[in-house]
Write a protein that holds these residues in place. Sequence first.
Motif, PDB file in Angstrom:
ATOM      1  N   LYS A  82       0.823  -1.205   0.000  1.00  0.00           N
ATOM      2  CA  LYS A  82       0.000   0.000   0.000  1.00  0.00           C
ATOM      3  C   LYS A  82       0.861   1.260   0.000  1.00  0.00           C
ATOM      4  N   HIS A  83       2.061   1.140   0.541  1.00  0.00           N
ATOM      5  CA  HIS A  83       2.915   2.324   0.677  1.00  0.00           C
ATOM      6  C   HIS A  83       4.090   2.310  -0.287  1.00  0.00           C
ATOM      7  N   PHE A 167       3.450   7.880  -3.998  1.00  0.00           N
ATOM      8  CA  PHE A 167       3.456   8.914  -2.975  1.00  0.00           C
ATOM      9  C   PHE A 167       4.261   8.398  -1.791  1.00  0.00           C
ATOM     10  N   TRP A 169       4.121   7.808   1.445  1.00  0.00           N
ATOM     11  CA  TRP A 169       3.199   7.731   2.587  1.00  0.00           C
ATOM     12  C   TRP A 169       3.968   7.739   3.891  1.00  0.00           C
ATOM     13  N   VAL A 170       5.174   7.166   3.854  1.00  0.00           N
ATOM     14  CA  VAL A 170       6.010   7.130   5.059  1.00  0.00           C
ATOM     15  C   VAL A 170       7.382   7.704   4.694  1.00  0.00           C
ATOM     16  N   MET A 190       9.128  12.489   3.175  1.00  0.00           N
ATOM     17  CA  MET A 190       7.744  12.077   3.329  1.00  0.00           C
ATOM     18  C   MET A 190       6.822  13.126   2.703  1.00  0.00           C
ATOM     19  N   GLY A 191       5.678  12.671   2.189  1.00  0.00           N
ATOM     20  CA  GLY A 191       4.652  13.634   1.792  1.00  0.00           C
ATOM     21  C   GLY A 191       4.781  14.222   0.397  1.00  0.00           C
ATOM     22  N   VAL A 192       5.680  13.674  -0.430  1.00  0.00           N
ATOM     23  CA  VAL A 192       5.740  14.159  -1.809  1.00  0.00           C
ATOM     24  C   VAL A 192       5.550  12.984  -2.774  1.00  0.00           C
TER      25      VAL A 192
ATOM     26  N   ASN B  36       4.297  11.342  11.313  1.00  0.00           N
ATOM     27  CA  ASN B  36       4.574  10.030  10.731  1.00  0.00           C
ATOM     28  C   ASN B  36       4.162   9.893   9.279  1.00  0.00           C
ATOM     29  N   LEU B  38       1.238  10.445   5.932  1.00  0.00           N
ATOM     30  CA  LEU B  38      -0.120   9.995   5.646  1.00  0.00           C
ATOM     31  C   LEU B  38      -0.232   8.470   5.623  1.00  0.00           C
ATOM     32  N   GLY B  39       0.889   7.794   5.841  1.00  0.00           N
ATOM     33  CA  GLY B  39       0.858   6.346   5.965  1.00  0.00           C
ATOM     34  C   GLY B  39       0.012   5.886   7.139  1.00  0.00           C
ATOM     35  N   SER B  44      -3.645   4.452   0.049  1.00  0.00           N
ATOM     36  CA  SER B  44      -2.557   3.659  -0.506  1.00  0.00           C
ATOM     37  C   SER B  44      -2.168   4.187  -1.880  1.00  0.00           C
ATOM     38  N   ARG B  45      -1.174   3.520  -2.467  1.00  0.00           N
ATOM     39  CA  ARG B  45      -0.716   3.923  -3.793  1.00  0.00           C
ATOM     40  C   ARG B  45      -1.874   3.895  -4.786  1.00  0.00           C
ATOM     41  N   GLY B 108       0.225  16.258   1.818  1.00  0.00           N
ATOM     42  CA  GLY B 108       1.448  15.583   2.233  1.00  0.00           C
ATOM     43  C   GLY B 108       2.443  16.572   2.806  1.00  0.00           C
ATOM     44  N   GLN B 109       2.421  17.787   2.290  1.00  0.00           N
ATOM     45  CA  GLN B 109       3.342  18.839   2.735  1.00  0.00           C
ATOM     46  C   GLN B 109       2.540  20.090   3.089  1.00  0.00           C
TER      47      GLN B 109
END
Lengths: 264, 386
Positions: A82-83, A167, A169-170, A190-192, B36, B38-39, B44-45, B108-109
């Motif tokens: 998922k990530h 993305f 996610w972590v 993270m976050g991009v 931490n 958005l995980g 998900s992807r 995310g940012q």
Amino acid sequence: MSIDRRKFLKIAGLSGIGMGLSAADSLIKGKAHASEESSLPESGVRLALVIDVGKIRTDEDYKRITDACHSIHNVPNIPNTKHEVKWIWTDTYEHTFPDQTNEFIPTEMKEKPFLLLCNHCAKPPCVRVCPTKATFKRPDGIVTQDPHRCIGCRFCMAACPYGSRSFNWVDPRKYLDMNKVNPDYPTRTMGVVEKCTLCVERIARGLEPACVEASNGAMVFGNLADPNSKVRKILSTHYTLIRKPAVGTQPSVFYVIGGGENAG
Amino acid sequence: MLDRALKGSKGYWTLVIILLGFIGAGSLAYLHQFNNGLGVTGMSRDVSWGFYISQFTFLVGVAASAVMLVIPYYLHNFKKFGRIVILGEFLAIASVTMCMTFIFVDMGQPMRIMNVLLYPTPNSILFWDAMVLNGYLMLNLVIGWATLHAEKKGVPPPAWSKPLIYLSIPWAVSIHTVTAFLYAGLPGRHFWLTAILAVRFLASAFAGGPALLILLALILRKHTKFDAGKEPIQAVAKIVAYAMCANVFLIGLEFFTAFYSNIPSHMHAFEFLYAHGNLVPLMWTSTILALLSLILIVPPKMRGNETVLLWACIAIFISLWIDKGFGLVIGGFVPTPFDTVTEYWPTLTETTITLGVWALGFLVLTVLYKVAISVREELGTAGPPK
Ligand code: SF4
Ligand code: SF4
Ligand code: SF4
């Protein structure tokens, strides 16, 4: 019907209020479909990849190609699907060409993995929707991204019809061996969002993309706008597929199916 | 006038403290997400938008629905909406506040959110959405405040507010249309790639928003001195009835196109939502509630009974919340571009943040309604209209 076609088209064109002059113009010229317009840019460069699927055979071949990209670009290996972040990966024929399959395709096709990566579309929806211009298309056709400008809205992920974007996610650095990262290429935060950049950094130094180099000739890189380029020669002599032609993004990644001997 | 929010009954303060508690819990959960990534959500992807964006989409509708009171009152001079119209405008303010917060918690940012203004990108619908939402918030703040201020002073609303009120009408339509365009222009997402998406959004908004308003008006009557009056509530109920019919009809159209054409990519999302995904029970609940609500609200005799109306409005609100605040966004991402299915379910963190944002919206609403009702209590115009 005594009215001749030219006249009809003119009237149709003139009465097309709100249709925009250029639309009327293309109607008169008989070019009703946008997808028939030339996708070749004014810059005279449209970089592209041709993948000869028959020439990639073993699992090691695939791994060598995908590893080449992921190791030099510090793409983290995140086990949770998922990530996960991936720039180039493999999937089945049915998943790669969901609208070009039938139940009777050869078993070898059904079972063969296909390499997937960003298509560097001539009309990229990811660029169209990005609210910060973090994703943009260069004059040479490469669709690339400035991760420092990305706000992580993931609109581009919703817009890409090919699932080409990942993305973070972590924190990706938690999944990288920091002693083994390529110091010449940045790691991300993270976050991009990120994806294949067609190796802009290598192309700037006159090198071919890393996956092409690792493919032992199964992948060919070149300029679509140059009729004498290697990619154009292959495209004019082999039968090729692009992914999801119906969505009108005009991918720059082509798949040689079956090879020249079958095409002739 | 805002000082009136500081003096209130015990019930008022209990409500405020409960809402603050939810906001606190949401903030802590957000801090966790901020640190931490958005995980910590269920996204998900493949399903890259989830609960936050769907709540945003639903609430844009609630915000836009204020226009259903503004049009009759200002454009058709329907005087009976005089005391309820401000409730609609304040509901719009609270909803837009929630919309913006949902967008914010989805980033995310988040620290870079100003990039949208620093690098204005007219080809991105998200840019326009930010523009129209901010504009709509300003419009409603100014109009709501000016009319309430004038009411307090016993003078007609200032002349300059008229053009703003007229402007707010197409503006309300625009916020929901632009939000629909976020989805309706994406190639390869067949569930959203439909020309009637904006109309569907408006129909469901004009049912769901006013339904919520009726519920709020009934709550206010029970717990405060403010009474919107039976007639205005019935008039709003009529609007809800028509809009809900249109909404159900439009969804039927989507089903026809998908299944009669028999094109797999158009059917996939519907099959996932109604036949084999994890949202099946929810989507059927939504459908049954929608049909049930039509039986309750369309016949004038049923609608005329305020208890029946109350339940009809609850059914409509829940039905539309499931449909838009859940199914729409998830249905669009499933199936994935690879024709596979990736399920989505919000995590506890995600749910807590979502509840926190809703609580924030209700706090804004509570404070604004408190001010409006206090003003009317002082004027002696809070009771049932003659
Ligand atoms: S494949 Fe997707 S990410 Fe790549 S250019 Fe096309 S739309 Fe953009
Ligand atoms: S996630 Fe980043 S790159 Fe993608 S649309 Fe948003 S700002 Fe642009
Ligand atoms: S072109 Fe470069 S970035 Fe893209 S997949 Fe190949 S190696 Fe990776």
